[in-house]
Design a protein around this motif. Structure first.
Motif, PDB file in Angstrom:
ATOM      1  N   LYS A  39      19.309  69.261 -34.065  1.00 60.68           N
ATOM      2  CA  LYS A  39      18.892  70.514 -34.682  1.00 60.68           C
ATOM      3  C   LYS A  39      17.433  70.835 -34.339  1.00 60.68           C
ATOM      4  CE  LYS A  39      21.971  70.654 -38.679  1.00 60.68           C
ATOM      5  NZ  LYS A  39      22.005  70.690 -40.162  1.00 60.68           N
ATOM      6  N   GLU A  40      16.582  69.817 -34.365  1.00 62.94           N
ATOM      7  CA  GLU A  40      15.173  70.019 -34.010  1.00 62.94           C
ATOM      8  C   GLU A  40      15.039  70.489 -32.564  1.00 62.94           C
ATOM      9  OE1 GLU A  40      12.948  66.452 -34.847  1.00 62.94           O
ATOM     10  OE2 GLU A  40      13.540  66.481 -36.961  1.00 62.94           O
ATOM     11  N   LEU A  41      15.781  69.851 -31.668  1.00 57.49           N
ATOM     12  CA  LEU A  41      15.715  70.227 -30.259  1.00 57.49           C
ATOM     13  C   LEU A  41      16.193  71.658 -30.033  1.00 57.49           C
ATOM     14  CD1 LEU A  41      17.063  66.947 -28.616  1.00 57.49           C
ATOM     15  CD2 LEU A  41      14.720  67.830 -28.511  1.00 57.49           C
ATOM     16  N   PHE A  42      17.294  72.036 -30.680  1.00 59.55           N
ATOM     17  CA  PHE A  42      17.826  73.382 -30.503  1.00 59.55           C
ATOM     18  C   PHE A  42      17.011  74.432 -31.249  1.00 59.55           C
ATOM     19  CE2 PHE A  42      21.244  71.203 -28.486  1.00 59.55           C
ATOM     20  CZ  PHE A  42      21.736  72.119 -27.572  1.00 59.55           C
ATOM     21  N   ALA A  43      16.294  74.051 -32.301  1.00 58.58           N
ATOM     22  CA  ALA A  43      15.376  74.985 -32.962  1.00 58.58           C
ATOM     23  C   ALA A  43      14.234  75.340 -32.002  1.00 58.58           C
ATOM     24  CB  ALA A  43      14.826  74.383 -34.256  1.00 58.58           C
ATOM     25  N   GLN A  44      13.797  74.353 -31.224  1.00 61.41           N
ATOM     26  CA  GLN A  44      12.744  74.594 -30.235  1.00 61.41           C
ATOM     27  C   GLN A  44      13.253  75.372 -29.040  1.00 61.41           C
ATOM     28  OE1 GLN A  44      11.280  70.729 -29.121  1.00 61.41           O
ATOM     29  NE2 GLN A  44      10.567  70.258 -31.168  1.00 61.41           N
ATOM     30  N   GLU A  45      14.495  75.075 -28.600  1.00 60.35           N
ATOM     31  CA  GLU A  45      15.084  75.717 -27.415  1.00 60.35           C
ATOM     32  C   GLU A  45      16.571  75.956 -27.662  1.00 60.35           C
ATOM     33  OE1 GLU A  45      15.848  77.772 -24.813  1.00 60.35           O
ATOM     34  OE2 GLU A  45      13.832  77.070 -24.344  1.00 60.35           O
ATOM     35  N   PRO A  46      16.934  77.171 -28.130  1.00 62.55           N
ATOM     36  CA  PRO A  46      18.334  77.454 -28.487  1.00 62.55           C
ATOM     37  C   PRO A  46      19.346  77.304 -27.351  1.00 62.55           C
ATOM     38  CG  PRO A  46      16.876  79.096 -29.438  1.00 62.55           C
ATOM     39  CD  PRO A  46      16.051  78.269 -28.504  1.00 62.55           C
TER      40      PRO A  46
END
Length: 126
Positions: A39-46
């Protein structure tokens, strides 16, 4: 190994993605911790699965290490830089035939987000 990350089939050898020291360090993580990391990774780069394939593969390898039966993950972030709590995530276990069909479509250049949703993610909601 094949893993569907949102709308991209990743093909990789999980053992080649992390050196032994890193594997030992992440051995203590729970599946929920890996989900939060995703979730953290995709919050930074969807669209991480398109922009940083190597990072997406490492995330997939962590998921597989924690739950080998999982071979698909969906992470949906409304915008880049959104709060982590706004990222929706789901796991799935896909059959060989579904994975093969998706890989064939990807290799032909016809696997889209809409097609992956129709074949996998919406099917799970039904």
């Amino acid at each position: 190994m094949l893993f569907l990350m949102n709308d991209v089939i990743l093909s990789f050898d999980p053992s080649e993605l992390a050196p032994p020291v890193t594997r030992d360090r992440f051995a203590r993580l729970s599946l929920n911790s890996v989900l939060e990391l995703g979730k953290e990774l995709f919050a930074q780069e969807p669209v991480l699965q398109h922009k940083d394939v190597e990072r997406a593969q490492r995330l997939a390898a962590l998921i597989i290490a924690k739950a080998p039966e999982i071979n698909a993950a969906l992470f949906v972030a409304p915008t880049r830089g959104c709060p982590v709590e706004e990222v929706q995530a789901r796991y799935a276990q896909l059959g060989v035939e579904v994975m093969g069909t998706l890989l064939h479509r990807q290799n032909a250049g016809s696997l889209t987000n809409a097609e992956a949703d129709r074949q996998v993610w919406q099917r799970l909601a039904a």
